[in-house]
Scaffold this motif. Structure first.
Motif, PDB file in Angstrom:
ATOM      1  N   LYS A   1     -39.964  35.050  23.974  1.00 51.28           N
ATOM      2  CA  LYS A   1     -40.359  36.153  24.852  1.00 51.28           C
ATOM      3  C   LYS A   1     -40.035  35.856  26.314  1.00 51.28           C
ATOM      4  CE  LYS A   1     -44.554  38.537  26.146  1.00 51.28           C
ATOM      5  NZ  LYS A   1     -45.975  38.632  25.898  1.00 51.28           N
ATOM      6  N   LYS A   2     -40.294  34.640  26.739  1.00 55.51           N
ATOM      7  CA  LYS A   2     -40.027  34.259  28.132  1.00 55.51           C
ATOM      8  C   LYS A   2     -38.534  34.267  28.455  1.00 55.51           C
ATOM      9  CE  LYS A   2     -44.169  31.489  28.664  1.00 55.51           C
ATOM     10  NZ  LYS A   2     -44.740  30.152  28.808  1.00 55.51           N
ATOM     11  N   ALA A   3     -37.694  34.054  27.452  1.00 52.00           N
ATOM     12  CA  ALA A   3     -36.250  34.008  27.673  1.00 52.00           C
ATOM     13  C   ALA A   3     -35.612  35.399  27.678  1.00 52.00           C
ATOM     14  CB  ALA A   3     -35.590  33.144  26.600  1.00 52.00           C
ATOM     15  N   LEU A   4     -36.346  36.401  27.230  1.00 53.43           N
ATOM     16  CA  LEU A   4     -35.804  37.754  27.140  1.00 53.43           C
ATOM     17  C   LEU A   4     -35.851  38.472  28.480  1.00 53.43           C
ATOM     18  CD1 LEU A   4     -37.508  38.887  23.807  1.00 53.43           C
ATOM     19  CD2 LEU A   4     -35.130  38.200  24.114  1.00 53.43           C
ATOM     20  N   ASN A   5     -34.961  39.449  28.631  1.00 49.59           N
ATOM     21  CA  ASN A   5     -35.052  40.297  29.823  1.00 49.59           C
ATOM     22  C   ASN A   5     -36.259  41.227  29.664  1.00 49.59           C
ATOM     23  OD1 ASN A   5     -34.300  42.769  28.445  1.00 49.59           O
ATOM     24  ND2 ASN A   5     -32.192  42.065  28.517  1.00 49.59           N
ATOM     25  N   LEU A   6     -36.623  41.898  30.727  1.00 48.22           N
ATOM     26  CA  LEU A   6     -37.845  42.704  30.737  1.00 48.22           C
ATOM     27  C   LEU A   6     -37.848  43.778  29.659  1.00 48.22           C
ATOM     28  CD1 LEU A   6     -40.550  43.403  32.005  1.00 48.22           C
ATOM     29  CD2 LEU A   6     -39.326  44.847  33.638  1.00 48.22           C
ATOM     30  N   GLU A   7     -36.739  44.476  29.501  1.00 47.03           N
ATOM     31  CA  GLU A   7     -36.673  45.554  28.509  1.00 47.03           C
ATOM     32  C   GLU A   7     -36.892  45.014  27.095  1.00 47.03           C
ATOM     33  OE1 GLU A   7     -33.589  49.087  27.118  1.00 47.03           O
ATOM     34  OE2 GLU A   7     -33.041  47.759  28.768  1.00 47.03           O
ATOM     35  N   ASP A   8     -36.238  43.903  26.772  1.00 47.59           N
ATOM     36  CA  ASP A   8     -36.405  43.297  25.448  1.00 47.59           C
ATOM     37  C   ASP A   8     -37.806  42.724  25.270  1.00 47.59           C
ATOM     38  OD1 ASP A   8     -33.838  43.967  24.748  1.00 47.59           O
ATOM     39  OD2 ASP A   8     -33.005  41.982  25.147  1.00 47.59           O
ATOM     40  N   ARG A   9     -38.359  42.173  26.331  1.00 47.75           N
ATOM     41  CA  ARG A   9     -39.720  41.632  26.270  1.00 47.75           C
ATOM     42  C   ARG A   9     -40.716  42.734  25.939  1.00 47.75           C
ATOM     43  NH1 ARG A   9     -40.800  39.261  31.586  1.00 47.75           N
ATOM     44  NH2 ARG A   9     -38.784  38.339  31.157  1.00 47.75           N
ATOM     45  N   LEU A  10     -40.556  43.891  26.567  1.00 47.57           N
ATOM     46  CA  LEU A  10     -41.446  45.020  26.286  1.00 47.57           C
ATOM     47  C   LEU A  10     -41.279  45.506  24.852  1.00 47.57           C
ATOM     48  CD1 LEU A  10     -41.106  46.996  29.636  1.00 47.57           C
ATOM     49  CD2 LEU A  10     -43.038  45.609  28.878  1.00 47.57           C
ATOM     50  N   ALA A  11     -40.042  45.526  24.358  1.00 45.60           N
ATOM     51  CA  ALA A  11     -39.785  45.928  22.973  1.00 45.60           C
ATOM     52  C   ALA A  11     -40.436  44.944  22.002  1.00 45.60           C
ATOM     53  CB  ALA A  11     -38.282  46.016  22.718  1.00 45.60           C
ATOM     54  N   LEU A  12     -40.328  43.656  22.294  1.00 48.81           N
ATOM     55  CA  LEU A  12     -40.964  42.654  21.437  1.00 48.81           C
ATOM     56  C   LEU A  12     -42.478  42.834  21.430  1.00 48.81           C
ATOM     57  CD1 LEU A  12     -40.757  40.159  19.615  1.00 48.81           C
ATOM     58  CD2 LEU A  12     -40.827  38.755  21.692  1.00 48.81           C
ATOM     59  N   GLU A  13     -43.048  43.145  22.572  1.00 49.14           N
ATOM     60  CA  GLU A  13     -44.496  43.371  22.637  1.00 49.14           C
ATOM     61  C   GLU A  13     -44.908  44.554  21.763  1.00 49.14           C
ATOM     62  OE1 GLU A  13     -47.346  41.959  23.788  1.00 49.14           O
ATOM     63  OE2 GLU A  13     -45.996  40.240  24.012  1.00 49.14           O
ATOM     64  N   LEU A  14     -44.104  45.607  21.747  1.00 48.84           N
ATOM     65  CA  LEU A  14     -44.408  46.751  20.877  1.00 48.84           C
ATOM     66  C   LEU A  14     -44.404  46.326  19.412  1.00 48.84           C
ATOM     67  CD1 LEU A  14     -42.334  49.580  22.577  1.00 48.84           C
ATOM     68  CD2 LEU A  14     -44.820  49.374  22.497  1.00 48.84           C
ATOM     69  N   LEU A  15     -43.436  45.504  19.036  1.00 49.12           N
ATOM     70  CA  LEU A  15     -43.362  45.028  17.649  1.00 49.12           C
ATOM     71  C   LEU A  15     -44.544  44.133  17.300  1.00 49.12           C
ATOM     72  CD1 LEU A  15     -39.554  44.245  17.353  1.00 49.12           C
ATOM     73  CD2 LEU A  15     -40.789  46.255  16.513  1.00 49.12           C
ATOM     74  N   VAL A  16     -44.913  43.256  18.232  1.00 49.83           N
ATOM     75  CA  VAL A  16     -46.058  42.360  18.013  1.00 49.83           C
ATOM     76  C   VAL A  16     -47.340  43.181  17.874  1.00 49.83           C
ATOM     77  CG1 VAL A  16     -47.488  40.606  19.145  1.00 49.83           C
ATOM     78  CG2 VAL A  16     -45.006  40.313  19.036  1.00 49.83           C
ATOM     79  N   ASP A  17     -47.475  44.211  18.699  1.00 50.00           N
ATOM     80  CA  ASP A  17     -48.651  45.082  18.585  1.00 50.00           C
ATOM     81  C   ASP A  17     -48.679  45.774  17.226  1.00 50.00           C
ATOM     82  OD1 ASP A  17     -49.497  44.373  21.111  1.00 50.00           O
ATOM     83  OD2 ASP A  17     -48.731  46.187  22.084  1.00 50.00           O
ATOM     84  N   GLY A  18     -47.486  46.137  16.718  1.00 48.29           N
ATOM     85  CA  GLY A  18     -47.404  46.737  15.392  1.00 48.29           C
ATOM     86  C   GLY A  18     -47.889  45.791  14.303  1.00 48.29           C
ATOM     87  N   VAL A  19     -47.570  44.520  14.445  1.00 49.82           N
ATOM     88  CA  VAL A  19     -48.052  43.515  13.485  1.00 49.82           C
ATOM     89  C   VAL A  19     -49.571  43.415  13.565  1.00 49.82           C
ATOM     90  CG1 VAL A  19     -48.062  41.055  12.902  1.00 49.82           C
ATOM     91  CG2 VAL A  19     -45.915  42.177  13.515  1.00 49.82           C
ATOM     92  N   ARG A  20     -50.097  43.382  14.769  1.00 45.88           N
ATOM     93  CA  ARG A  20     -51.551  43.265  14.937  1.00 45.88           C
ATOM     94  C   ARG A  20     -52.279  44.487  14.390  1.00 45.88           C
ATOM     95  NH1 ARG A  20     -50.469  40.376  20.390  1.00 45.88           N
ATOM     96  NH2 ARG A  20     -50.835  38.214  19.752  1.00 45.88           N
ATOM     97  N   LYS A  21     -51.693  45.675  14.540  1.00 42.29           N
ATOM     98  CA  LYS A  21     -52.324  46.890  14.014  1.00 42.29           C
ATOM     99  C   LYS A  21     -52.396  46.870  12.494  1.00 42.29           C
ATOM    100  CE  LYS A  21     -49.759  49.999  16.187  1.00 42.29           C
ATOM    101  NZ  LYS A  21     -49.211  51.295  16.641  1.00 42.29           N
ATOM    102  N   ARG A  22     -51.471  46.167  11.874  1.00 45.71           N
ATOM    103  CA  ARG A  22     -51.373  46.172  10.410  1.00 45.71           C
ATOM    104  C   ARG A  22     -51.804  44.852   9.783  1.00 45.71           C
ATOM    105  NH1 ARG A  22     -47.476  48.933  12.911  1.00 45.71           N
ATOM    106  NH2 ARG A  22     -47.185  51.084  12.262  1.00 45.71           N
ATOM    107  N   ARG A  23     -52.535  44.053  10.539  1.00 37.35           N
ATOM    108  CA  ARG A  23     -52.959  42.741  10.029  1.00 37.35           C
ATOM    109  C   ARG A  23     -53.760  42.839   8.748  1.00 37.35           C
ATOM    110  NH1 ARG A  23     -54.483  39.743  15.384  1.00 37.35           N
ATOM    111  NH2 ARG A  23     -55.789  41.555  15.510  1.00 37.35           N
ATOM    112  N   SER A  24     -54.686  43.775   8.697  1.00 38.39           N
ATOM    113  CA  SER A  24     -55.526  43.853   7.499  1.00 38.39           C
ATOM    114  C   SER A  24     -54.699  44.247   6.275  1.00 38.39           C
ATOM    115  CB  SER A  24     -56.686  44.817   7.704  1.00 38.39           C
ATOM    116  OG  SER A  24     -56.209  46.105   8.000  1.00 38.39           O
ATOM    117  N   ALA A  25     -53.727  45.129   6.453  1.00 32.12           N
ATOM    118  CA  ALA A  25     -52.859  45.504   5.333  1.00 32.12           C
ATOM    119  C   ALA A  25     -51.992  44.315   4.912  1.00 32.12           C
ATOM    120  CB  ALA A  25     -51.977  46.691   5.721  1.00 32.12           C
ATOM    121  N   GLY A  26     -51.486  43.572   5.875  1.00 33.37           N
ATOM    122  CA  GLY A  26     -50.666  42.406   5.572  1.00 33.37           C
ATOM    123  C   GLY A  26     -51.423  41.352   4.794  1.00 33.37           C
TER     124      GLY A  26
END
Length: 84
Positions: free
Chosen positions: A23-48
């Protein structure tokens, strides 16, 4: 007796924490996209946790794909609404 296997939540958070260097090595746009994906994982933790997986990446990747698909569907619906 104590747990012999860490909880699903702990395993997921550990894996997500290991993405911090990337995450630290990514540019800002990619960092924000990664955060959206990570949030998606957290939202679906119980299903996972329902999927008996030794490798946490399978349910994590499915959660990330679902997050992308869900966001895309919302954009398509917005476009459809604007056209109509």
């Amino acid at each position: 007796m104590g747990r012999t296997v860490p909880t699903w939540r702990i395993r997921i958070e550990k894996e997500l924490g290991q993405l911090e260097h990337l995450k630290k090595a990514l540019n800002l746009e990619d960092r924000l996209a990664l955060e959206l994906l990570v949030d998606g994982v957290r939202k679906r933790r119980s299903a996972g946790g329902m999927l008996p997986a030794h490798d946490v990446w399978k349910p994590m990747l499915i959660s990330m794909l679902l997050e992308c698909c869900q966001r895309l569907c919302r954009v398509e619906q917005m476009l459809h609404d604007l056209e109509g």
